[in-house]
Design a protein around this motif. Structure first.
Motif, PDB file in Angstrom:
ATOM      1  N   ALA A 297       0.833  -1.205   0.000  1.00  0.00           N
ATOM      2  CA  ALA A 297       0.000   0.000   0.000  1.00  0.00           C
ATOM      3  C   ALA A 297       0.868   1.255   0.000  1.00  0.00           C
TER       4      ALA A 297
ATOM      5  N   CYS B 140       0.908   4.248  -3.003  1.00  0.00           N
ATOM      6  CA  CYS B 140       0.649   5.634  -2.627  1.00  0.00           C
ATOM      7  C   CYS B 140       0.302   5.646  -1.145  1.00  0.00           C
TER       8      CYS B 140
ATOM      9  N   PRO C 263      -3.693   4.269   0.003  1.00  0.00           N
ATOM     10  CA  PRO C 263      -4.063   2.888   0.330  1.00  0.00           C
ATOM     11  C   PRO C 263      -3.634   2.440   1.727  1.00  0.00           C
TER      12      PRO C 263
ATOM     13  N   PHE D 278      -6.350   2.374   4.160  1.00  0.00           N
ATOM     14  CA  PHE D 278      -7.200   1.189   4.120  1.00  0.00           C
ATOM     15  C   PHE D 278      -6.454  -0.033   4.662  1.00  0.00           C
ATOM     16  N   ALA D 279      -5.162  -0.116   4.385  1.00  0.00           N
ATOM     17  CA  ALA D 279      -4.380  -1.300   4.754  1.00  0.00           C
ATOM     18  C   ALA D 279      -4.212  -1.436   6.265  1.00  0.00           C
TER      19      ALA D 279
END
Length: 176
Positions: free
Chosen positions: A127, A131, A134, A137-138
């Protein structure tokens, strides 16, 4: 999934933004509690769930020390990775008990803990390569994945803690 997106992103932002990251250990444990409740009741995670201050010191110190173990070396981090999960699963658990129980389980199941740690770290590193966005979210995805694995093996965690000399890790087990 949509209903949980905002609070999950908030966990990612709080974890990586320096001034906010001071509350990240508390927010992570509260996020795990919210994941547990969402899985059980189907109720979506709310922003307020992330800032519950019950058992504040134990949640913060236990999660901070478990995370700090990763900064020392990958290996100690894997040994203590379930401490935040224990704190989330057993409200009122003193952080020392959570760390000792996580260590007992991590030592008894080192290969599995290392493998789960590698998968989570690879997910987060991928991620980061793509960038920064992400990673938001990760991070919560990795936390939730670790908690789901913990939920599936919590009886084994408790058994490992008992073998290591703990009668129990939470308030449900008395004070021995």
């Amino acid at each position: 999934v949509k209903a949980n997106l905002g609070p999950s992103l908030a966990v990612g932002v709080i974890s990586i933004v320096p001034p906010l990251s001071l509350v990240a250990p508390l927010v992570v444990v509260n996020f795990l509690v919210a994941v547990k409740q969402a899985r059980k009741s189907g109720r979506p995670i709310e922003y307020g769930d992330l800032f519950n201050t019950e058992n504040l010191a134990d949640k913060w110190v236990g999660t901070f020390l478990a995370g700090f173990a990763y900064t020392l070396c990958f290996f100690p981090g894997a040994l203590f990775m379930f401490a935040p999960c224990i704190l989330a699963d057993r409200p009122g658990t003193p952080f020392v008990r959570a760390l000792k129980a996580a260590f007992a389980f991590g030592k008894a199941n080192l290969a599995g803990c290392l493998m789960l740690s590698v998968v989570c770290v690879v997910l987060i590193l991928l991620a980061q390569v793509v960038c920064l966005l992400p990673v938001l979210f990760a991070l919560p995805t990795a936390h939730a994945a670790i908690f789901i694995v913990y939920e599936e093996h919590h009886t084994e965690v408790e058994a490992a803690a008992a073998e290591a000399g703990f009668a129990g890790v939470g308030a449900d087990y008395g004070d021995s």
